[in-house]
Motif scaffolding. Sequence first.
Motif, PDB file in Angstrom:
ATOM      1  N   ARG A 134       0.828  -1.205   0.000  1.00  0.00           N
ATOM      2  CA  ARG A 134       0.000   0.000   0.000  1.00  0.00           C
ATOM      3  C   ARG A 134       0.867   1.262   0.000  1.00  0.00           C
ATOM      4  NH1 ARG A 134      -1.320   2.099   5.237  1.00  0.00           N
ATOM      5  NH2 ARG A 134      -0.451   0.896   6.963  1.00  0.00           N
ATOM      6  N   LEU A 135       2.119   1.152   0.445  1.00  0.00           N
ATOM      7  CA  LEU A 135       3.006   2.314   0.433  1.00  0.00           C
ATOM      8  C   LEU A 135       3.408   2.694  -0.998  1.00  0.00           C
ATOM      9  CD1 LEU A 135       5.323   1.674   3.507  1.00  0.00           C
ATOM     10  CD2 LEU A 135       3.183   2.957   3.377  1.00  0.00           C
ATOM     11  N   SER A 136       3.217   1.758  -1.938  1.00  0.00           N
ATOM     12  CA  SER A 136       3.527   2.081  -3.335  1.00  0.00           C
ATOM     13  C   SER A 136       2.507   3.054  -3.907  1.00  0.00           C
ATOM     14  CB  SER A 136       3.548   0.804  -4.184  1.00  0.00           C
ATOM     15  OG  SER A 136       2.252   0.225  -4.258  1.00  0.00           O
ATOM     16  N   PHE A 137       1.414   3.263  -3.186  1.00  0.00           N
ATOM     17  CA  PHE A 137       0.384   4.200  -3.637  1.00  0.00           C
ATOM     18  C   PHE A 137       0.623   5.624  -3.125  1.00  0.00           C
ATOM     19  CE2 PHE A 137      -2.041   0.097  -3.551  1.00  0.00           C
ATOM     20  CZ  PHE A 137      -2.152  -0.030  -4.927  1.00  0.00           C
ATOM     21  N   LEU A 138       1.720   5.844  -2.406  1.00  0.00           N
ATOM     22  CA  LEU A 138       2.064   7.189  -1.962  1.00  0.00           C
ATOM     23  C   LEU A 138       2.478   8.039  -3.169  1.00  0.00           C
ATOM     24  CD1 LEU A 138       4.167   6.384   1.239  1.00  0.00           C
ATOM     25  CD2 LEU A 138       1.985   7.599   1.178  1.00  0.00           C
ATOM     26  N   PRO A 139       2.422   9.368  -3.056  1.00  0.00           N
ATOM     27  CA  PRO A 139       2.844  10.225  -4.167  1.00  0.00           C
ATOM     28  C   PRO A 139       4.251   9.884  -4.651  1.00  0.00           C
ATOM     29  CG  PRO A 139       1.741  11.536  -2.493  1.00  0.00           C
ATOM     30  CD  PRO A 139       1.912  10.159  -1.918  1.00  0.00           C
ATOM     31  N   SER A 140       4.426   9.820  -5.957  1.00  0.00           N
ATOM     32  CA  SER A 140       5.727   9.498  -6.537  1.00  0.00           C
ATOM     33  C   SER A 140       6.705  10.648  -6.318  1.00  0.00           C
ATOM     34  CB  SER A 140       5.579   9.238  -8.038  1.00  0.00           C
ATOM     35  OG  SER A 140       6.846   9.183  -8.655  1.00  0.00           O
ATOM     36  N   THR A 191       7.419  15.140   3.699  1.00  0.00           N
ATOM     37  CA  THR A 191       7.133  14.344   4.905  1.00  0.00           C
ATOM     38  C   THR A 191       5.894  13.479   4.656  1.00  0.00           C
ATOM     39  OG1 THR A 191       7.969  16.211   6.215  1.00  0.00           O
ATOM     40  CG2 THR A 191       6.857  14.454   7.409  1.00  0.00           C
ATOM     41  N   PRO A 192       6.034  12.401   3.891  1.00  0.00           N
ATOM     42  CA  PRO A 192       4.879  11.552   3.603  1.00  0.00           C
ATOM     43  C   PRO A 192       4.418  10.773   4.830  1.00  0.00           C
ATOM     44  CG  PRO A 192       6.883  10.546   2.767  1.00  0.00           C
ATOM     45  CD  PRO A 192       7.264  11.933   3.228  1.00  0.00           C
ATOM     46  N   VAL A 193       3.133  10.646   4.978  1.00  0.00           N
ATOM     47  CA  VAL A 193       2.571   9.827   6.052  1.00  0.00           C
ATOM     48  C   VAL A 193       2.540   8.388   5.573  1.00  0.00           C
ATOM     49  CG1 VAL A 193       0.487   9.329   7.382  1.00  0.00           C
ATOM     50  CG2 VAL A 193       1.201  11.700   7.003  1.00  0.00           C
ATOM     51  N   THR A 194       3.102   7.493   6.375  1.00  0.00           N
ATOM     52  CA  THR A 194       3.174   6.090   5.986  1.00  0.00           C
ATOM     53  C   THR A 194       2.179   5.206   6.733  1.00  0.00           C
ATOM     54  OG1 THR A 194       5.022   5.864   7.555  1.00  0.00           O
ATOM     55  CG2 THR A 194       5.567   6.192   5.222  1.00  0.00           C
ATOM     56  N   VAL A 223      -6.984  15.271   9.730  1.00  0.00           N
ATOM     57  CA  VAL A 223      -7.758  15.592   8.528  1.00  0.00           C
ATOM     58  C   VAL A 223      -7.042  14.979   7.326  1.00  0.00           C
ATOM     59  CG1 VAL A 223      -8.643  17.424   7.037  1.00  0.00           C
ATOM     60  CG2 VAL A 223      -8.587  17.748   9.527  1.00  0.00           C
ATOM     61  N   PHE A 224      -7.729  14.100   6.604  1.00  0.00           N
ATOM     62  CA  PHE A 224      -7.144  13.460   5.432  1.00  0.00           C
ATOM     63  C   PHE A 224      -7.545  14.243   4.179  1.00  0.00           C
ATOM     64  CE2 PHE A 224      -7.486  10.247   8.674  1.00  0.00           C
ATOM     65  CZ  PHE A 224      -6.322   9.509   8.552  1.00  0.00           C
ATOM     66  N   ALA A 225      -6.620  15.028   3.660  1.00  0.00           N
ATOM     67  CA  ALA A 225      -6.855  15.784   2.430  1.00  0.00           C
ATOM     68  C   ALA A 225      -5.933  15.208   1.364  1.00  0.00           C
ATOM     69  CB  ALA A 225      -6.578  17.265   2.661  1.00  0.00           C
ATOM     70  N   THR A 226      -6.077  13.910   1.140  1.00  0.00           N
ATOM     71  CA  THR A 226      -5.109  13.134   0.374  1.00  0.00           C
ATOM     72  C   THR A 226      -5.609  12.681  -0.994  1.00  0.00           C
ATOM     73  OG1 THR A 226      -5.849  11.319   1.818  1.00  0.00           O
ATOM     74  CG2 THR A 226      -3.730  12.294   2.294  1.00  0.00           C
ATOM     75  N   LYS A 233      -5.831   5.756  -0.246  1.00  0.00           N
ATOM     76  CA  LYS A 233      -5.746   4.314   0.024  1.00  0.00           C
ATOM     77  C   LYS A 233      -4.364   3.885   0.522  1.00  0.00           C
ATOM     78  CE  LYS A 233      -4.792   3.110  -4.827  1.00  0.00           C
ATOM     79  NZ  LYS A 233      -5.324   2.367  -5.993  1.00  0.00           N
ATOM     80  N   ALA A 234      -3.354   4.725   0.329  1.00  0.00           N
ATOM     81  CA  ALA A 234      -2.020   4.379   0.817  1.00  0.00           C
ATOM     82  C   ALA A 234      -1.971   4.324   2.336  1.00  0.00           C
ATOM     83  CB  ALA A 234      -0.988   5.380   0.302  1.00  0.00           C
ATOM     84  N   ILE A 235      -2.802   5.156   2.998  1.00  0.00           N
ATOM     85  CA  ILE A 235      -2.786   5.188   4.460  1.00  0.00           C
ATOM     86  C   ILE A 235      -4.119   4.770   5.076  1.00  0.00           C
ATOM     87  CG2 ILE A 235      -0.880   6.778   4.840  1.00  0.00           C
ATOM     88  CD1 ILE A 235      -2.774   9.094   4.726  1.00  0.00           C
ATOM     89  N   LEU A 236      -5.170   4.708   4.255  1.00  0.00           N
ATOM     90  CA  LEU A 236      -6.465   4.210   4.707  1.00  0.00           C
ATOM     91  C   LEU A 236      -6.935   3.155   3.709  1.00  0.00           C
ATOM     92  CD1 LEU A 236      -8.316   7.526   5.749  1.00  0.00           C
ATOM     93  CD2 LEU A 236      -7.246   5.843   7.263  1.00  0.00           C
ATOM     94  N   PRO A 237      -6.455   1.925   3.844  1.00  0.00           N
ATOM     95  CA  PRO A 237      -6.758   0.879   2.870  1.00  0.00           C
ATOM     96  C   PRO A 237      -8.256   0.621   2.683  1.00  0.00           C
ATOM     97  CG  PRO A 237      -5.005   0.190   4.352  1.00  0.00           C
ATOM     98  CD  PRO A 237      -5.550   1.456   4.907  1.00  0.00           C
ATOM     99  N   GLU A 238      -9.067   0.960   3.684  1.00  0.00           N
ATOM    100  CA  GLU A 238     -10.509   0.731   3.566  1.00  0.00           C
ATOM    101  C   GLU A 238     -11.153   1.585   2.477  1.00  0.00           C
ATOM    102  OE1 GLU A 238     -10.018   3.267   7.429  1.00  0.00           O
ATOM    103  OE2 GLU A 238      -8.839   1.884   6.196  1.00  0.00           O
ATOM    104  N   PHE A 239     -10.423   2.580   1.986  1.00  0.00           N
ATOM    105  CA  PHE A 239     -10.942   3.434   0.923  1.00  0.00           C
ATOM    106  C   PHE A 239     -10.422   3.039  -0.462  1.00  0.00           C
ATOM    107  CE2 PHE A 239     -11.771   6.098   4.583  1.00  0.00           C
ATOM    108  CZ  PHE A 239     -12.994   6.669   4.258  1.00  0.00           C
ATOM    109  N   THR A 240      -9.770   1.880  -0.559  1.00  0.00           N
ATOM    110  CA  THR A 240      -9.166   1.460  -1.822  1.00  0.00           C
ATOM    111  C   THR A 240     -10.168   1.430  -2.968  1.00  0.00           C
ATOM    112  OG1 THR A 240      -7.464   0.160  -0.692  1.00  0.00           O
ATOM    113  CG2 THR A 240      -7.942  -0.412  -2.986  1.00  0.00           C
ATOM    114  N   THR A 241     -11.369   0.969  -2.723  1.00  0.00           N
ATOM    115  CA  THR A 241     -12.385   0.901  -3.784  1.00  0.00           C
ATOM    116  C   THR A 241     -13.374   2.056  -3.717  1.00  0.00           C
ATOM    117  OG1 THR A 241     -13.818  -0.504  -2.404  1.00  0.00           O
ATOM    118  CG2 THR A 241     -12.247  -1.618  -3.831  1.00  0.00           C
ATOM    119  N   LYS A 242     -13.152   2.971  -2.782  1.00  0.00           N
ATOM    120  CA  LYS A 242     -14.086   4.089  -2.610  1.00  0.00           C
ATOM    121  C   LYS A 242     -13.559   5.385  -3.242  1.00  0.00           C
ATOM    122  CE  LYS A 242     -16.907   1.671   0.035  1.00  0.00           C
ATOM    123  NZ  LYS A 242     -16.154   0.405   0.099  1.00  0.00           N
ATOM    124  N   ILE A 243     -12.240   5.617  -3.151  1.00  0.00           N
ATOM    125  CA  ILE A 243     -11.622   6.792  -3.749  1.00  0.00           C
ATOM    126  C   ILE A 243     -10.639   6.294  -4.796  1.00  0.00           C
ATOM    127  CG2 ILE A 243     -10.245   8.868  -3.346  1.00  0.00           C
ATOM    128  CD1 ILE A 243     -11.249   8.878  -0.480  1.00  0.00           C
TER     129      ILE A 243
END
Length: 277
Positions: A7-13, A228-231, A256-259, A264-274
């Motif tokens: 899931r960390l591979s989904f962080l901003p490149s 400073t990425p959140v992991t 506040v998640f403004a991501t 989904k990189a830090i909240l996997p439950e949103f993988t299919t939602k966002i």
Amino acid sequence: MTAPKSRLSFLPSPGSTTPYWLAETEQPLAKHRTTSDLPKEVDVLIIGSGYSGTSVAFNLLVEEQYEGSVLMLEARTTCSGATGRNGGHFRSYYNLRSHEFETKYGKETAADLASFEHYESNRIKKIVKKYGIDCDLKESESIQTLDHDAMTTKGLKDYYAFVSNPFIPAEVKKVVKVYWAEEAAQVSDHPGTEMAVVVPTLSLWPYKLITGLLQKALDVGLNLQTYTPVTYVDPLDDGRTKVSTPRGEVIAKKVVFATNGYTKAILPEFTTKIVPR
């Protein structure tokens, strides 16, 4: 079989391209770090420095004069995601889809949707003027053209649903202008146009707007930390949240998640939602 992605591979490149909107302007806040180290604890932690994250910080600290500690973490440079790649066309749709919204959700909800963008565009103008934000704001008009029977029929349904809705204020209705036949073709400069709907619109430079508001928040106490990425985000038993980064951990009372598409990189439950497009 292909191994599942971390899931960390989904962080901003870290090697993202530089869009025109950033390449053609100064970036004084690009690598800003308010303090050399991260604070150990904060009242509010905002992840992301774009439209949403900056709006929260600005309204909390500047508009509401919140006295608690507010920290903003950005994975790359300030405002380098979708906001920094936005062309800045601020168009309110007013009557568009009014008939559909009224059918699905009722007249009051349809009115709320139609009015929301009108009042928000006015609020943008007021904020830019009040705080002297240099963001190349220009007021103009936008034209929706309808040039065959099916489109015109839908356009008529939307328009009449809009003007007949008793919950939409008259001041909102009056800014929508409609032209027909030859006049519509002339106004839109498009031969064959049968119906033209003209509404007020804005254009601005989103990066300049958001970094201008961000600077106002920094002036009154915001702590901004770029690169400073959140992991990981871990809820604690006392209701607070532990936020992990490569530079250390922060305990926050509120997060506040403004991501946007990176959620989904830090909240996997949103993988299919966002899902980014």
